[in-house]
Design a protein around this motif. Structure first.
Motif, PDB file in Angstrom:
ATOM      1  N   TRP A 105       0.845  -1.210   0.000  1.00  0.00           N
ATOM      2  CA  TRP A 105       0.000   0.000   0.000  1.00  0.00           C
ATOM      3  C   TRP A 105       0.878   1.257   0.000  1.00  0.00           C
ATOM      4  CZ3 TRP A 105      -0.892   3.279   4.491  1.00  0.00           C
ATOM      5  CH2 TRP A 105      -1.996   4.132   4.385  1.00  0.00           C
ATOM      6  N   LEU A 106       1.886   1.256   0.882  1.00  0.00           N
ATOM      7  CA  LEU A 106       2.798   2.404   0.935  1.00  0.00           C
ATOM      8  C   LEU A 106       3.587   2.537  -0.360  1.00  0.00           C
ATOM      9  CD1 LEU A 106       4.286   2.112   4.550  1.00  0.00           C
ATOM     10  CD2 LEU A 106       2.884   3.986   3.646  1.00  0.00           C
ATOM     11  N   THR A 107       3.913   1.415  -0.963  1.00  0.00           N
ATOM     12  CA  THR A 107       4.733   1.450  -2.177  1.00  0.00           C
ATOM     13  C   THR A 107       3.968   2.097  -3.335  1.00  0.00           C
ATOM     14  OG1 THR A 107       5.812  -0.575  -1.418  1.00  0.00           O
ATOM     15  CG2 THR A 107       6.147   0.035  -3.715  1.00  0.00           C
ATOM     16  N   LEU A 108       2.714   1.702  -3.512  1.00  0.00           N
ATOM     17  CA  LEU A 108       1.929   2.323  -4.591  1.00  0.00           C
ATOM     18  C   LEU A 108       1.668   3.799  -4.298  1.00  0.00           C
ATOM     19  CD1 LEU A 108      -0.798  -0.044  -6.057  1.00  0.00           C
ATOM     20  CD2 LEU A 108       1.548   0.377  -6.798  1.00  0.00           C
ATOM     21  N   ALA A 109       1.424   4.117  -3.030  1.00  0.00           N
ATOM     22  CA  ALA A 109       1.229   5.527  -2.670  1.00  0.00           C
ATOM     23  C   ALA A 109       2.501   6.322  -2.959  1.00  0.00           C
ATOM     24  CB  ALA A 109       0.845   5.650  -1.193  1.00  0.00           C
ATOM     25  N   ALA A 110       3.651   5.725  -2.620  1.00  0.00           N
ATOM     26  CA  ALA A 110       4.935   6.405  -2.855  1.00  0.00           C
ATOM     27  C   ALA A 110       5.173   6.610  -4.345  1.00  0.00           C
ATOM     28  CB  ALA A 110       6.073   5.586  -2.247  1.00  0.00           C
ATOM     29  N   ARG A 111       4.727   5.650  -5.153  1.00  0.00           N
ATOM     30  CA  ARG A 111       4.867   5.813  -6.606  1.00  0.00           C
ATOM     31  C   ARG A 111       4.030   7.000  -7.083  1.00  0.00           C
ATOM     32  NH1 ARG A 111       1.663   4.649 -10.605  1.00  0.00           N
ATOM     33  NH2 ARG A 111       2.548   4.660 -12.714  1.00  0.00           N
ATOM     34  N   ASN A 112       2.811   7.093  -6.599  1.00  0.00           N
ATOM     35  CA  ASN A 112       1.972   8.238  -6.977  1.00  0.00           C
ATOM     36  C   ASN A 112       2.625   9.555  -6.560  1.00  0.00           C
ATOM     37  OD1 ASN A 112      -0.181   6.921  -8.273  1.00  0.00           O
ATOM     38  ND2 ASN A 112      -1.176   6.453  -6.325  1.00  0.00           N
ATOM     39  N   LEU A 113       3.147   9.574  -5.333  1.00  0.00           N
ATOM     40  CA  LEU A 113       3.791  10.805  -4.856  1.00  0.00           C
ATOM     41  C   LEU A 113       5.023  11.117  -5.699  1.00  0.00           C
ATOM     42  CD1 LEU A 113       3.426  10.112  -1.015  1.00  0.00           C
ATOM     43  CD2 LEU A 113       2.306  11.970  -2.289  1.00  0.00           C
ATOM     44  N   ALA A 114       5.773  10.063  -6.072  1.00  0.00           N
ATOM     45  CA  ALA A 114       6.991  10.281  -6.870  1.00  0.00           C
ATOM     46  C   ALA A 114       6.649  10.893  -8.232  1.00  0.00           C
ATOM     47  CB  ALA A 114       7.743   8.958  -7.046  1.00  0.00           C
ATOM     48  N   LEU A 115       5.513  10.466  -8.828  1.00  0.00           N
ATOM     49  CA  LEU A 115       5.112  11.046 -10.116  1.00  0.00           C
ATOM     50  C   LEU A 115       4.880  12.549  -9.981  1.00  0.00           C
ATOM     51  CD1 LEU A 115       2.482   8.460 -11.490  1.00  0.00           C
ATOM     52  CD2 LEU A 115       4.836   8.775 -12.248  1.00  0.00           C
TER      53      LEU A 115
END
Ligand code: SF4
Ligand code: SF4
Lengths: 182, 293
Positions: B59-69
């Protein structure tokens, strides 16, 4: 000592520390140890209000005793939590009961004891990147409302980041010499 | 005046199930000097209930990907759903403050050449209004004040709590919706159950409807013309959930839930159709009559 125990009216409490350590190892599960059973989390819990046999203080106690068998059983009460975060707000000990409950849910999924209802949205996201299914007519509907098309999601990229974690760099199993030294 | 640029994080429910809310957002923000940046590639935030319950690290990983974009694009994010707000805010908080966790997540993002840095802020759209636009400017954008319209407050849970992470308002005495409803000329109505959870996330045959019904009874008692919503998940509880309750019980509720930006749109002079209100199943008839829209 033994005689004293026999005379005690209290049942001897056993804590399954090995099971408790399993919970402590899950992100968000480790604050359960701060719980001193004050019950502040209960008064403002909406699930307790409508379903009194759900009680976050009791869930924390059961977890502290290491009785994961009860908490992870199919149909466990943990799934009735509304995720409202009131208990996180109220707890004077920073236990974050809702986070402990989420950590328990993570363990339940590992064991495969989670309810069917918890599965659908998770799988839809793994498959499509979105939590709601996109039906064919949506494209036209959005167009007719003057909205831009839904942006594409690179599913290959999602699958790559979701693939199981690699071991951290330099984390090789200890050699036999290292073991004998310790 | 310089435009306020912010990246639109649409989430899933609004663009897919309630596009009328997106229409209202896209119509009203330009009148407040906000330039909406649309970005390619966002996934689900992901869902704070079931996805987090399945695997918190994923969950944190996908959220972090969104934030990274968004970090790559170089602007702050605004969200339009309390669930997305909760997920992205908690991920931002945990990953900024826990170096080990950040490295763990970044090892997975590195597979696709991305990196979470913690360099942008996440704001729910009402917070964007309060902090970047200003309540005064919201008031100045109004051409048709919703005079006499009584809007029942429903904050929902995830905008405010946990307050140590969200830092939006006092969760026991929040003011932000109150201020916004006043700014469009309407009257905010406090009612007994204004803080009760909508119940959507409970996996149980009765609990979600029990909680929803309690809120609806409280709103009905208050005599409000509609509910002011800021979260599509709460909205679905009071929309689909209300219709379900009416079928299963003898309550006959008629409490129209309305997304705040649809009300703002009406106040900015848009027609009910232009802000998608004609698509609602429980129509806010009393609101439209009072402003003769
Ligand atoms: S979790 Fe916190 S509020 Fe609840 S009983 Fe334990 S210490 Fe008290
Ligand atoms: S998050 Fe769950 S346990 Fe905590 S107060 Fe809300 S319903 Fe109760």
């Amino acid at each position: 000592m033994e005689a004293e125990q026999a005379a005690s009216p209290h049942k001897r409490i056993r804590i399954d520390f090995a099971q408790r350590r399993r919970l402590l190892a899950v992100l968000g599960g480790n604050h359960v140890n701060y719980c001193y059973q004050c019950g502040a989390c209960v008064g403002d819990c909406p699930t307790t209000r409508f379903f009194p046999s759900f009680n976050p203080r009791e869930i924390m106690l059961t977890a502290l005793l290491g009785d994961l068998g009860t908490l992870l059983a199919p149909g466990s009460v943990i799934w009735k939590c509304s995720n409202c975060y009131n208990c996180y707000e109220r707890c004077p000990q920073d236990v974050r009961p809702v986070e402990v409950i989420i950590a328990l849910k993570n363990l339940a999924r590992e064991e495969g004891t989670h309810p069917e209802e918890a599965q659908t949205i998770y799988e839809t996201i793994l498959k499509t990147g979105r939590s709601a299914p996109v039906i064919a007519s949506l494209k036209r509907k959005r167009e007719s409302m003057g909205l831009p098309p839904l942006p594409a999601i690179d599913m290959g990229e999602l699958r790559a980041v979701l693939a199981p974690e690699d071991p951290p760099p330099g984390d090789s199993p200890p050699s036999s010499t290292a073991e004998s030294e310790s | 005046m310089k435009p306020i640029k912010a990246i639109f994080f649409p989430g899933c429910l609004i663009p897919i199930k309630y596009p009328q809310m997106e229409v209202a957002i896209r119509r009203t923000l330009p009148n407040l000097g906000v330039e909406i940046i649309d970005l390619e590639g966002f996934s689900c935030c992901p869902d704070p209930i079931y996805f987090q319950a399945a695997d918190k690290i994923a969950w944190l990983t996908l959220a972090a990907r969104n934030l990274a974009l968004a970090e790559e694009a170089g602007h702050d994010i605004f969200t339009v759903c309390s669930g997305c707000t909760g997920t992205l805010s908690e991920a931002n908080h945990l990953l900024r403050n826990d170096e080990q966790l950040r490295e763990r997540v970044n090892r997975r993002l590195a597979r696709v050449g991305r990196k979470y840095q913690g360099s942008i802020a996440v704001r729910h759209i009402v917070v964007l209004l309060r902090e970047k636009v200003g309540i005064d400017r919201v008031r100045e954008s109004v051409t048709r004040p919703l005079t006499g319209v009584r809007v029942a407050l429903h904050y929902g849970c995830h905008l405010l709590k946990p307050s140590s992470i969200m830092q939006v308002d006092d969760p026991d005495d929040p003011q932000i919706l109150h201020q916004l409803i006043e700014a469009i000329g309407a009257e905010p109505v406090t009612h007994d159950e204004r803080f009760l959870c909508c119940g959507k996330a409970c996996i149980d045959p009765d609990l979600p409807l029990d909680m929803t019904a309690s809120v609806l009874r409280s709103v009905r008692k208050s005599g409000a013309d509609c509910m002011g919503m800021i979260c599509p998940t709460c909205f679905s509880s009071f929309d689909t959930g209300q219709l379900l309750l009416n079928r299963k019980t003898k309550e006959h509720f008629e409490v129209p839930p309305v997304y705040f930006f649809q009300l703002l749109g009406l106040a900015q002079g848009f027609s009910a159709d232009e802000v998608g209100l004609t698509r609602h199943r429980i129509k806010p008839t009393a609101v439209l009559e009072k402003i003769k829209a």
